[in-house]
Design a protein around this motif. Structure first.
Motif, short mmCIF file in Angstrom:
data_model
loop_
_atom_site.label_atom_id
_atom_site.label_comp_id
_atom_site.label_asym_id
_atom_site.label_seq_id
_atom_site.Cartn_x
_atom_site.Cartn_y
_atom_site.Cartn_z
N SER A 25 -51.56 123.43 73.12
CA SER A 25 -50.60 124.13 72.28
C SER A 25 -51.31 125.02 71.26
CB SER A 25 -49.70 123.13 71.56
OG SER A 25 -50.49 122.26 70.78
N SER A 26 -52.59 124.79 71.04
CA SER A 26 -53.31 125.63 70.09
C SER A 26 -54.79 125.60 70.43
CB SER A 26 -53.09 125.13 68.67
OG SER A 26 -53.77 123.91 68.48
N LEU A 27 -55.48 126.55 69.87
CA LEU A 27 -56.93 126.58 70.04
C LEU A 27 -57.55 125.34 69.42
CD1 LEU A 27 -59.52 128.00 70.89
CD2 LEU A 27 -59.44 129.27 68.73
N ASP A 28 -57.02 124.89 68.28
CA ASP A 28 -57.55 123.69 67.63
C ASP A 28 -57.47 122.48 68.55
OD1 ASP A 28 -56.57 124.20 64.14
OD2 ASP A 28 -58.15 125.09 65.35
N SER A 29 -56.37 122.32 69.25
CA SER A 29 -56.24 121.15 70.12
C SER A 29 -57.24 121.22 71.28
CB SER A 29 -54.81 120.98 70.63
OG SER A 29 -54.43 122.06 71.43
N PHE A 30 -57.47 122.43 71.79
CA PHE A 30 -58.47 122.60 72.84
C PHE A 30 -59.86 122.25 72.31
CE2 PHE A 30 -61.79 125.33 74.63
CZ PHE A 30 -61.80 124.87 75.93
N LEU A 31 -60.20 122.77 71.12
CA LEU A 31 -61.51 122.50 70.54
C LEU A 31 -61.68 121.02 70.22
CD1 LEU A 31 -61.86 125.64 68.26
CD2 LEU A 31 -63.07 125.18 70.40
N CYS A 32 -60.61 120.37 69.80
CA CYS A 32 -60.67 118.92 69.57
C CYS A 32 -60.95 118.18 70.87
CB CYS A 32 -59.35 118.41 68.98
SG CYS A 32 -59.16 118.71 67.22
N GLU A 33 -60.23 118.55 71.90
CA GLU A 33 -60.39 117.90 73.20
C GLU A 33 -61.82 118.05 73.71
OE1 GLU A 33 -59.28 115.81 76.62
OE2 GLU A 33 -58.06 116.18 74.84
N GLU A 34 -62.41 119.22 73.48
CA GLU A 34 -63.77 119.48 73.93
C GLU A 34 -64.81 119.04 72.90
OE1 GLU A 34 -64.58 120.70 77.01
OE2 GLU A 34 -62.43 120.48 77.41
N GLN A 35 -64.36 118.43 71.81
CA GLN A 35 -65.21 117.96 70.71
C GLN A 35 -66.05 119.09 70.13
OE1 GLN A 35 -67.32 114.56 72.25
NE2 GLN A 35 -65.44 113.36 72.42
N LEU A 36 -65.43 120.25 69.97
CA LEU A 36 -66.11 121.43 69.44
C LEU A 36 -65.54 121.93 68.12
CD1 LEU A 36 -66.42 123.46 72.77
CD2 LEU A 36 -68.23 122.23 71.57
N LEU A 37 -64.50 121.28 67.61
CA LEU A 37 -63.84 121.81 66.41
C LEU A 37 -64.75 121.88 65.20
CD1 LEU A 37 -61.26 123.02 65.26
CD2 LEU A 37 -60.55 120.71 64.64
N PRO A 38 -65.45 120.80 64.83
CA PRO A 38 -66.31 120.90 63.63
C PRO A 38 -67.37 122.00 63.75
CG PRO A 38 -66.01 118.61 64.26
CD PRO A 38 -65.45 119.45 65.37
N GLN A 39 -67.99 122.10 64.91
CA GLN A 39 -69.02 123.11 65.15
C GLN A 39 -68.41 124.51 65.06
OE1 GLN A 39 -70.94 122.77 68.95
NE2 GLN A 39 -72.03 124.67 68.74
N ALA A 110 -60.47 121.72 49.90
CA ALA A 110 -59.04 121.98 50.00
C ALA A 110 -58.40 121.06 51.04
CB ALA A 110 -58.80 123.43 50.39
N ALA A 111 -57.12 120.86 50.89
CA ALA A 111 -56.38 120.05 51.86
C ALA A 111 -56.31 120.79 53.20
CB ALA A 111 -54.97 119.78 51.34
N LEU A 112 -56.35 120.01 54.27
CA LEU A 112 -56.21 120.59 55.60
C LEU A 112 -54.76 121.00 55.82
CD1 LEU A 112 -58.22 118.04 57.76
CD2 LEU A 112 -58.88 120.36 57.19
N ARG A 113 -54.60 122.05 56.61
CA ARG A 113 -53.24 122.36 57.06
C ARG A 113 -52.79 121.19 57.92
NH1 ARG A 113 -53.99 126.98 60.59
NH2 ARG A 113 -56.09 126.18 60.65
N GLU A 114 -51.54 120.87 57.87
CA GLU A 114 -51.06 119.69 58.57
C GLU A 114 -51.35 119.72 60.06
OE1 GLU A 114 -46.90 117.29 58.92
OE2 GLU A 114 -47.57 118.07 57.01
N SER A 115 -51.30 120.89 60.67
CA SER A 115 -51.47 120.97 62.13
C SER A 115 -52.89 121.31 62.56
CB SER A 115 -50.51 122.00 62.70
OG SER A 115 -50.84 123.27 62.16
N ARG A 118 -57.75 118.51 62.36
CA ARG A 118 -57.84 117.07 62.59
C ARG A 118 -57.83 116.80 64.09
NH1 ARG A 118 -53.19 115.34 58.39
NH2 ARG A 118 -53.95 116.66 56.75
N CYS A 119 -58.73 115.96 64.48
CA CYS A 119 -58.77 115.56 65.89
C CYS A 119 -58.39 114.09 65.95
CB CYS A 119 -60.17 115.77 66.47
SG CYS A 119 -60.69 117.49 66.50
N ASP A 120 -57.50 113.75 66.87
CA ASP A 120 -57.16 112.35 67.06
C ASP A 120 -58.37 111.64 67.60
OD1 ASP A 120 -54.59 112.85 66.23
OD2 ASP A 120 -53.86 113.21 68.29
#
Length: 121
Positions: A25-39, A110-115, A118-120
Motif C-alpha cells: 500500500s505504500s513505499l514504507d510498507s515495501f521497505l519495511c518488508e525488505e528490512q530497508l526502511l531505516p537505511q 519528532a513524532a513519527l507520522r502514524e502511518s 514503523r515496521c511491524d
C-alpha cells in the motif's frame, strides 16, 4: 513530447503469468518488508544534508578546498561528508561544517507520522 504510463506489474504479469507480485500500500510498507526502511531514511536525510551544504558553499562561493581548510580537515574527509550515500557522519563533523559556513546544526526528535516509519516486528 507526449507521456505514456502503464502499470508495470500488469504488463509483466501479462507477459509472464507465473510472476508473483505483492500488493504494497505504500513505499514504507515495501521497505519495511525488505528490512530497508531505516537505511533508506538515513540515506534520504544524508542527501538533504549534503545538498544543503553544497547550496551554502555555492552561495558563499566556496570551493571544497576552502571549506575543508575552514573546517580544519582534509578534502577527502569533506568529500565523504558531501557524499549523499555515505551515512557515516558524526555530529562533530556536521557541526564543524555548519560553523565553517556561519551556520549551526539543529536536530529535532519528532513524532513519527502514524502511518510511516514503523515496521511491524
Amino acid at each position: 513530447m507526449k507521456s505514456f504510463t502503464y502499470n508495470t506489474c500488469a504488463y509483466i504479469h501479462c507477459c509472464c503469468p507465473d510472476v508473483t507480485f505483492w500488493d504494497y500500500s505504500s513505499l514504507d510498507s515495501f521497505l519495511c518488508e525488505e528490512q530497508l526502511l531505516p537505511q533508506s531514511e538515513a540515506i534520504a536525510i544524508k542527501r538533504v544534508i549534503a545538498f544543503r551544504l553544497e547550496q551554502e558553499m555555492a552561495q558563499q562561493q566556496l570551493t571544497k578546498a576552502d571549506l575543508a581548510r575552514r573546517m580544519g580537515t582534509s578534502r577527502s574527509a569533506l568529500d565523504r561528508l558531501l557524499d549523499p550515500n555515505n551515512t557515516s557522519v558524526t555530529l562533530l563533523t556536521l557541526e564543524k561544517a555548519a560553523k565553517a559556513l556561519g551556520r549551526h546544526i539543529r536536530i529535532e526528535l519528532a513524532a513519527l507520522r502514524e502511518s510511516a516509519g514503523r515496521c511491524d516486528e
